[in-house]
Motif scaffolding. Structure first.
Motif, PDB file in Angstrom:
ATOM      1  N   GLN A   1      -0.227   3.390  -7.466  1.00 56.84           N
ATOM      2  CA  GLN A   1      -1.308   4.079  -6.771  1.00 56.84           C
ATOM      3  C   GLN A   1      -1.140   5.584  -6.946  1.00 56.84           C
ATOM      4  O   GLN A   1      -0.424   6.246  -6.199  1.00 56.84           O
ATOM      5  CB  GLN A   1      -1.313   3.631  -5.309  1.00 56.84           C
ATOM      6  N   PHE A   2      -1.813   6.082  -7.966  1.00 56.98           N
ATOM      7  CA  PHE A   2      -1.659   7.474  -8.382  1.00 56.98           C
ATOM      8  C   PHE A   2      -2.269   8.417  -7.352  1.00 56.98           C
ATOM      9  O   PHE A   2      -3.414   8.275  -6.944  1.00 56.98           O
ATOM     10  CB  PHE A   2      -2.336   7.698  -9.730  1.00 56.98           C
TER      11      PHE A   2
ATOM     12  N   TYR B   1       1.885  -4.319   4.484  1.00 58.90           N
ATOM     13  CA  TYR B   1       0.444  -4.182   4.234  1.00 58.90           C
ATOM     14  C   TYR B   1       0.256  -3.865   2.757  1.00 58.90           C
ATOM     15  O   TYR B   1       0.893  -2.971   2.224  1.00 58.90           O
ATOM     16  CB  TYR B   1      -0.098  -3.059   5.115  1.00 58.90           C
ATOM     17  N   PHE B   2      -0.608  -4.598   2.080  1.00 54.20           N
ATOM     18  CA  PHE B   2      -0.765  -4.397   0.642  1.00 54.20           C
ATOM     19  C   PHE B   2      -2.084  -3.728   0.287  1.00 54.20           C
ATOM     20  O   PHE B   2      -3.049  -3.743   1.045  1.00 54.20           O
ATOM     21  CB  PHE B   2      -0.619  -5.721  -0.123  1.00 54.20           C
ATOM     22  N   ASN B   3      -2.100  -3.136  -0.896  1.00 52.37           N
ATOM     23  CA  ASN B   3      -3.304  -2.550  -1.466  1.00 52.37           C
ATOM     24  C   ASN B   3      -4.025  -3.648  -2.250  1.00 52.37           C
ATOM     25  O   ASN B   3      -3.419  -4.321  -3.074  1.00 52.37           O
ATOM     26  CB  ASN B   3      -2.947  -1.373  -2.375  1.00 52.37           C
ATOM     27  N   ALA B   4      -5.303  -3.824  -1.999  1.00 53.23           N
ATOM     28  CA  ALA B   4      -6.047  -4.930  -2.598  1.00 53.23           C
ATOM     29  C   ALA B   4      -6.673  -4.579  -3.945  1.00 53.23           C
ATOM     30  O   ALA B   4      -7.483  -5.341  -4.464  1.00 53.23           O
ATOM     31  CB  ALA B   4      -7.130  -5.409  -1.639  1.00 53.23           C
ATOM     32  N   GLY B   5      -6.273  -3.451  -4.530  1.00 55.19           N
ATOM     33  CA  GLY B   5      -6.806  -3.099  -5.844  1.00 55.19           C
ATOM     34  C   GLY B   5      -6.366  -4.056  -6.927  1.00 55.19           C
ATOM     35  O   GLY B   5      -7.086  -4.296  -7.900  1.00 55.19           O
ATOM     36  N   VAL B   6      -5.169  -4.611  -6.787  1.00 58.93           N
ATOM     37  CA  VAL B   6      -4.647  -5.615  -7.720  1.00 58.93           C
ATOM     38  C   VAL B   6      -4.082  -6.751  -6.871  1.00 58.93           C
ATOM     39  O   VAL B   6      -3.134  -6.532  -6.117  1.00 58.93           O
ATOM     40  CB  VAL B   6      -3.540  -5.049  -8.627  1.00 58.93           C
ATOM     41  N   VAL B   7      -4.656  -7.920  -6.979  1.00 56.58           N
ATOM     42  CA  VAL B   7      -4.215  -9.071  -6.196  1.00 56.58           C
ATOM     43  C   VAL B   7      -4.080 -10.275  -7.121  1.00 56.58           C
ATOM     44  O   VAL B   7      -4.963 -10.541  -7.936  1.00 56.58           O
ATOM     45  CB  VAL B   7      -5.215  -9.398  -5.061  1.00 56.58           C
TER      46      VAL B   7
ATOM     47  N   ASP C   1       0.839  -1.192   0.000  1.00 53.09           N
ATOM     48  CA  ASP C   1       0.000   0.000   0.000  1.00 53.09           C
ATOM     49  C   ASP C   1       0.876   1.244   0.000  1.00 53.09           C
ATOM     50  O   ASP C   1       1.932   1.273   0.628  1.00 53.09           O
ATOM     51  CB  ASP C   1      -0.895  -0.002   1.247  1.00 53.09           C
ATOM     52  N   ASN C   2       0.439   2.289  -0.689  1.00 59.75           N
ATOM     53  CA  ASN C   2       1.306   3.454  -0.872  1.00 59.75           C
ATOM     54  C   ASN C   2       1.635   4.161   0.443  1.00 59.75           C
ATOM     55  O   ASN C   2       2.584   4.919   0.523  1.00 59.75           O
ATOM     56  CB  ASN C   2       0.703   4.434  -1.883  1.00 59.75           C
ATOM     57  N   ARG C   3       0.898   3.898   1.509  1.00 67.85           N
ATOM     58  CA  ARG C   3       1.238   4.469   2.818  1.00 67.85           C
ATOM     59  C   ARG C   3       2.561   3.923   3.330  1.00 67.85           C
ATOM     60  O   ARG C   3       3.189   4.522   4.207  1.00 67.85           O
ATOM     61  CB  ARG C   3       0.124   4.170   3.824  1.00 67.85           C
ATOM     62  N   GLN C   4       3.007   2.783   2.781  1.00 70.96           N
ATOM     63  CA  GLN C   4       4.277   2.186   3.199  1.00 70.96           C
ATOM     64  C   GLN C   4       5.355   2.292   2.116  1.00 70.96           C
ATOM     65  O   GLN C   4       6.421   1.734   2.282  1.00 70.96           O
ATOM     66  CB  GLN C   4       4.074   0.715   3.577  1.00 70.96           C
ATOM     67  N   TRP C   5       5.106   3.014   1.054  1.00 71.60           N
ATOM     68  CA  TRP C   5       6.135   3.158   0.015  1.00 71.60           C
ATOM     69  C   TRP C   5       7.332   3.931   0.548  1.00 71.60           C
ATOM     70  O   TRP C   5       8.471   3.587   0.304  1.00 71.60           O
ATOM     71  CB  TRP C   5       5.560   3.858  -1.208  1.00 71.60           C
ATOM     72  N   ARG C   6       7.079   4.997   1.267  1.00 73.26           N
ATOM     73  CA  ARG C   6       8.158   5.822   1.803  1.00 73.26           C
ATOM     74  C   ARG C   6       8.543   5.424   3.225  1.00 73.26           C
ATOM     75  O   ARG C   6       9.649   5.702   3.664  1.00 73.26           O
ATOM     76  CB  ARG C   6       7.749   7.306   1.762  1.00 73.26           C
TER      77      ARG C   6
END
Length: 205
Positions: free
Chosen positions: A111-112, A53-59, A29-34
């Protein structure tokens, strides 16, 4: 998710990648990119320590591993005991797996956001996921979502006539976005450099 645009890449090659015995592969998830060690709100509410933690938009799911690991029953049990007050599918899957998943390159779920818009051109993502309120088919995305992505929706029935026209960003908002990207440049490049190519899966832990 429905707010995703395919740009390039070979999904077949991605699906042939080694999932390291995991039932699920996804993009962090983009909250953990940085901040890879950031404790996300779902885990905080559960009283759990930080974990990938992952973003479930693409699984991507290995159906054999899913069945062998009894994921359906585990998800049902988590939903009954923990899901109230959390999100939906994303909270459910992350709650069950707790970091035990394969990490895909962010290019497969880019995740734009307005804050990372300018890095998108250099990243050359495979799948663009419009996670915020500025969806490319909405008027409010003018001057935020690049023209080429808005134009992809211009042929849809009932589409706004302005989707195919260029709109320059608001000066103040652009300045804030550039400042945020400048501050995040180092951590973002560290994160992106972890992936040798877009078809290699990693252990997120």
């Amino acid at each position: 998710d429905a707010d995703i645009l395919f740009e390039r890449g070979d999904p077949g090659r991605l699906m042939a990648a080694d999932m390291r015995g995991r039932a699920v592969a996804a993009v962090r998830d983009n909250r953990q990119w940085r901040q890879p060690g950031k404790r996300v709100p779902d885990f905080r509410k559960l009283g759990w320590p930080a974990a990938p933690y992952f973003n479930a938009g693409v699984v991507m799911v290995d159906t054999d591993a899913w069945a062998e690991q009894d994921m359906a029953a585990r998800c049902a049990a988590f939903a009954r005991t923990h899901l109230a007050g959390l999100g939906r599918d994303q909270a459910l899957l992350n709650g069950v797996l707790r970091g035990n998943w394969a990490e895909m390159s962010p290019l497969w779920n880019w995740q734009f956001t307005w804050a990372s818009a300018h890095l998108s051109a250099m990243a050359d993502p495979c799948l663009v996921h419009f996670i915020g309120p500025e969806k490319p088919w909405l008027k409010r995305s003018e001057g935020i979502v690049p023209l080429r992505w808005r134009a992809a929706y211009a042929a849809l029935p009932g589409a706004d006539e302005g989707l195919g026209r260029r709109h320059w960003p608001d000066r103040r908002r652009l300045g804030r976005a550039l400042l945020r990207q400048w501050r995040a440049a180092g951590p973002m490049l560290d994160y992106l450099s972890r992936f040798p190519d877009e078809y290699r899966l990693l252990d997120p832990r």
